[in-house]
Design a protein around this motif. Structure first.
Motif, short mmCIF file in Angstrom:
data_model
loop_
_atom_site.label_atom_id
_atom_site.label_comp_id
_atom_site.label_asym_id
_atom_site.label_seq_id
_atom_site.Cartn_x
_atom_site.Cartn_y
_atom_site.Cartn_z
N SER A 105 -31.71 -23.52 -9.25
CA SER A 105 -32.02 -23.06 -7.90
C SER A 105 -32.25 -24.26 -6.99
O SER A 105 -32.98 -25.18 -7.33
CB SER A 105 -33.26 -22.19 -7.92
OG SER A 105 -33.74 -21.97 -6.61
N PRO A 106 -31.66 -24.24 -5.78
CA PRO A 106 -31.88 -25.38 -4.86
C PRO A 106 -33.28 -25.39 -4.27
O PRO A 106 -33.70 -26.41 -3.70
CB PRO A 106 -30.82 -25.15 -3.77
CG PRO A 106 -30.54 -23.70 -3.82
CD PRO A 106 -30.71 -23.27 -5.24
N THR A 107 -34.00 -24.29 -4.38
CA THR A 107 -35.31 -24.20 -3.73
C THR A 107 -36.47 -24.11 -4.72
O THR A 107 -37.60 -24.41 -4.35
CB THR A 107 -35.37 -22.99 -2.80
OG1 THR A 107 -35.06 -21.81 -3.57
CG2 THR A 107 -34.34 -23.12 -1.68
N LEU A 108 -36.20 -23.72 -5.95
CA LEU A 108 -37.26 -23.60 -6.95
C LEU A 108 -37.19 -24.79 -7.90
O LEU A 108 -36.12 -25.34 -8.12
CB LEU A 108 -37.10 -22.29 -7.73
CG LEU A 108 -37.14 -21.01 -6.91
CD1 LEU A 108 -36.83 -19.81 -7.78
CD2 LEU A 108 -38.48 -20.85 -6.22
N GLY A 109 -38.31 -25.18 -8.47
CA GLY A 109 -38.32 -26.29 -9.40
C GLY A 109 -38.19 -27.63 -8.68
O GLY A 109 -38.36 -27.74 -7.46
N SER A 110 -37.87 -28.67 -9.45
CA SER A 110 -37.76 -30.03 -8.93
C SER A 110 -36.42 -30.66 -9.30
O SER A 110 -35.85 -30.34 -10.36
CB SER A 110 -38.88 -30.90 -9.51
OG SER A 110 -40.16 -30.39 -9.18
N TRP A 111 -35.95 -31.55 -8.44
CA TRP A 111 -34.67 -32.24 -8.64
C TRP A 111 -34.87 -33.75 -8.54
O TRP A 111 -35.67 -34.22 -7.73
CB TRP A 111 -33.65 -31.82 -7.59
CG TRP A 111 -33.18 -30.41 -7.73
CD1 TRP A 111 -33.74 -29.29 -7.19
CD2 TRP A 111 -32.04 -29.96 -8.48
NE1 TRP A 111 -33.02 -28.17 -7.55
CE2 TRP A 111 -31.97 -28.56 -8.34
CE3 TRP A 111 -31.07 -30.59 -9.26
CZ2 TRP A 111 -30.97 -27.78 -8.95
CZ3 TRP A 111 -30.08 -29.83 -9.86
CH2 TRP A 111 -30.04 -28.44 -9.71
N GLY A 112 -34.11 -34.49 -9.36
CA GLY A 112 -34.05 -35.93 -9.20
C GLY A 112 -33.13 -36.29 -8.06
O GLY A 112 -32.49 -35.43 -7.44
N GLN A 113 -33.03 -37.59 -7.80
CA GLN A 113 -32.23 -38.05 -6.67
C GLN A 113 -30.75 -38.13 -7.01
O GLN A 113 -29.91 -38.26 -6.11
CB GLN A 113 -32.72 -39.43 -6.21
CG GLN A 113 -32.24 -40.61 -7.03
CD GLN A 113 -32.93 -40.74 -8.38
OE1 GLN A 113 -33.85 -39.99 -8.70
NE2 GLN A 113 -32.51 -41.70 -9.17
N GLY A 114 -30.42 -38.04 -8.28
CA GLY A 114 -29.02 -38.09 -8.71
C GLY A 114 -28.59 -39.49 -9.12
O GLY A 114 -29.12 -40.49 -8.61
N ILE A 115 -27.64 -39.56 -10.04
CA ILE A 115 -27.12 -40.83 -10.50
C ILE A 115 -25.61 -40.72 -10.72
O ILE A 115 -25.14 -39.70 -11.23
CB ILE A 115 -27.85 -41.31 -11.78
CG1 ILE A 115 -27.53 -42.76 -12.08
CG2 ILE A 115 -27.55 -40.40 -12.95
CD1 ILE A 115 -28.48 -43.39 -13.07
N GLN A 116 -24.88 -41.73 -10.31
CA GLN A 116 -23.43 -41.71 -10.38
C GLN A 116 -22.93 -42.01 -11.78
O GLN A 116 -23.37 -42.98 -12.42
CB GLN A 116 -22.83 -42.71 -9.39
CG GLN A 116 -21.31 -42.76 -9.39
CD GLN A 116 -20.69 -41.51 -8.81
OE1 GLN A 116 -21.13 -41.01 -7.77
NE2 GLN A 116 -19.65 -40.99 -9.47
N VAL A 117 -21.98 -41.20 -12.24
CA VAL A 117 -21.23 -41.47 -13.47
C VAL A 117 -19.75 -41.49 -13.09
O VAL A 117 -19.25 -40.52 -12.51
CB VAL A 117 -21.49 -40.39 -14.54
CG1 VAL A 117 -20.52 -40.56 -15.71
CG2 VAL A 117 -22.93 -40.45 -15.01
N THR A 118 -19.09 -42.59 -13.39
CA THR A 118 -17.67 -42.74 -13.06
C THR A 118 -16.89 -43.03 -14.33
O THR A 118 -17.22 -43.97 -15.06
CB THR A 118 -17.45 -43.87 -12.05
OG1 THR A 118 -18.20 -43.59 -10.87
CG2 THR A 118 -15.97 -43.99 -11.69
N VAL A 119 -15.87 -42.22 -14.58
CA VAL A 119 -15.02 -42.39 -15.76
C VAL A 119 -13.61 -42.66 -15.28
O VAL A 119 -12.96 -41.81 -14.70
CB VAL A 119 -15.04 -41.14 -16.66
CG1 VAL A 119 -14.23 -41.40 -17.94
CG2 VAL A 119 -16.46 -40.72 -16.98
N SER A 120 -13.15 -43.89 -15.50
CA SER A 120 -11.81 -44.25 -15.06
C SER A 120 -11.33 -45.46 -15.83
O SER A 120 -12.11 -46.21 -16.41
CB SER A 120 -11.79 -44.51 -13.56
OG SER A 120 -12.40 -45.74 -13.27
N SER A 121 -10.01 -45.64 -15.80
CA SER A 121 -9.44 -46.80 -16.46
C SER A 121 -9.13 -47.89 -15.44
O SER A 121 -8.67 -48.96 -15.80
CB SER A 121 -8.18 -46.40 -17.21
OG SER A 121 -7.28 -45.72 -16.36
#
Length: 121
Positions: A105-121
């Protein structure tokens, strides 16, 4: 509300592995359900994996057999990501909620700020 901080993201070749961590303020063990979500450019945020207060995991079909969610006895959750594919590229978010059904839920609970994961050659 709890504070969540993700770490462990980065760039990796296809087929490689990464381990994400989510450190939470306070002791959440057996108190909060937790989960990992991700959002790729131009797409909606989607579930990656969730784990109940008791430690039971649940995975999106796209990551079954490749990713593993876990949590320790204190306040950290992990996401071991193996056999990574370019389509796994996204910002990964940590989520915690007192009720398992409130995860995502975007309004319930808590969220971190996010972290980038990039998978490429």
């Amino acid at each position: 509300q709890v504070q969540l901080v993700e770490s462990g993201g980065g760039w990796v070749h296809p087929g490689g592995s990464l381990r994400l961590s989510c450190a939470a303020s306070g002791n959440l063990f057996n108190t909060y359900a937790m989960g990992w979500y991700r959002q790729a450019p131009g797409k909606q945020r989607e579930l990656v994996a969730r784990i109940t207060r008791g430690g039971s995991p649940n995975y999106a079909d796209s990551v079954k057999g490749r990713f593993a969610i876990s949590r320790d006895n204190a306040n950290t959750m992990y996401l071991q990501m193996n056999s990574l594919k370019p389509e796994d590229t996204a910002v990964y978010y940590c989520n915690a909620a007192p009720n398992y059904l409130e995860l995502g839920s975007p309004t319930l609970g808590s969220w971190g700020q996010g972290i980038q994961v990039t998978v490429s050659s």
